[in-house]
Design an enzyme around this catalytic site. Sequence first.
Site, PDB file in Angstrom:
ATOM      1  N   GLU A  41      -7.232 -36.686  70.621  1.00 48.35           N
ATOM      2  CA  GLU A  41      -7.162 -37.163  69.100  1.00 48.35           C
ATOM      3  C   GLU A  41      -6.078 -37.885  68.688  1.00 48.35           C
ATOM      4  OE1 GLU A  41      -9.059 -36.056  66.752  1.00 48.35           O
ATOM      5  OE2 GLU A  41     -10.253 -34.545  67.507  1.00 48.35           O
ATOM      6  N   ASP A  92      -6.959 -38.355  58.937  1.00 44.48           N
ATOM      7  CA  ASP A  92      -6.500 -37.171  59.808  1.00 44.48           C
ATOM      8  C   ASP A  92      -5.085 -37.464  60.112  1.00 44.48           C
ATOM      9  OD1 ASP A  92      -9.207 -36.193  60.001  1.00 44.48           O
ATOM     10  OD2 ASP A  92      -9.542 -37.842  61.187  1.00 44.48           O
TER      11      ASP A  92
HETATM   12  C1  LIG Z   1     -14.587 -35.825  57.024  1.00 45.85           C
HETATM   13  O1  LIG Z   1     -14.630 -36.520  58.151  1.00 45.85           O
HETATM   14  C2  LIG Z   1     -13.725 -36.259  59.271  1.00 45.85           C
HETATM   15  C3  LIG Z   1     -13.822 -36.917  60.221  1.00 45.85           C
HETATM   16  O2  LIG Z   1     -14.966 -37.477  60.373  1.00 45.85           O
HETATM   17  C4  LIG Z   1     -14.037 -34.799  59.450  1.00 45.85           C
HETATM   18  O3  LIG Z   1     -13.206 -34.204  60.256  1.00 45.85           O
HETATM   19  C5  LIG Z   1     -14.154 -33.828  58.134  1.00 45.85           C
HETATM   20  O4  LIG Z   1     -14.459 -32.524  58.411  1.00 45.85           O
HETATM   21  C6  LIG Z   1     -14.938 -34.445  57.013  1.00 45.85           C
HETATM   22  N1  LIG Z   1     -14.729 -33.692  55.937  1.00 45.85           N
HETATM   23  C7  LIG Z   1     -15.868 -33.259  55.149  1.00 45.85           C
HETATM   24  C8  LIG Z   1     -15.531 -32.663  53.802  1.00 45.85           C
HETATM   25  O5  LIG Z   1     -17.017 -33.428  55.630  1.00 45.85           O
END
Ligand SMILES: *[C@@H]1O[C@H](CO)[C@@H](O)[C@H](O)[C@H]1NC(C)=O
Length: 141
Positions: free
Chosen positions: A52, A70
């Site tokens: 990660e 992130d």
């Molecule tokens: C948005 O994208 C990230 C990385 O791809 C993921 O970890 C996250 O859960 C997503 N959030 C939503 C609300 O879809």
Amino acid sequence: MDKFVFALFLLGALCCCSNAVRLDRCGITRALRAQGFPEDKMSDWVCLVENESGGNTGRKSRQNKNGSYDYGLFQINDKYWCSASSTPGKDCNVTCADLLTDDITKASQCAKKVFKRHGFMAWYGWRNHCQNKPLPDISKC
Ligand SMILES: *[C@@H]1O[C@H](CO)[C@@H](O)[C@H](O)[C@H]1NC(C)=O
Ligand SMILES: *[C@@H]1O[C@H](CO)[C@@H](O)[C@H](O)[C@H]1NC(C)=O
Ligand SMILES: CC(=O)N[C@H]1CO[C@H](CO)[C@@H](O)[C@@H]1O
């Protein structure tokens, strides 16, 4: 390099890394042990962190397709878990900046919360590089 330039270089290196560190495999293992991560899942956690963030406590991702970012060693997402503002909030009750420091206490507590809810499946880095794959050898750490 003359001494003065070297001194400046050293100062720069110290300043740059005082608030974020890059941990190698055993560094990650020791840091996670200190945070009480369970030994029986340690190589999964180390694998997850390596894939990660590469062990970089200060890593902030590029913007994800859905607009989120992130943060930190565990690459925790700001959509649900940390507040991108200066006020702590969301499910981990922290700011995202709290997840980028070399003190990984808050990041670890938050990662454990994510794990409690979703398990390792919450992390693409784990799903793609660790699940059903050989895990890092941490026996010498
Ligand atoms: C948005 O994208 C990230 C990385 O791809 C993921 O970890 C996250 O859960 C997503 N959030 C939503 C609300 O879809
Ligand atoms: C969130 O954390 C702050 C301190 O950073 C604390 O004062 C507050 O009570 C916490 N809120 C919740 C809901 O845990
Ligand atoms: C990109 C990256 O960091 N890949 C790592 C994923 O995890 C495996 C197992 O620990 C490593 O060997 C890879 O280097």
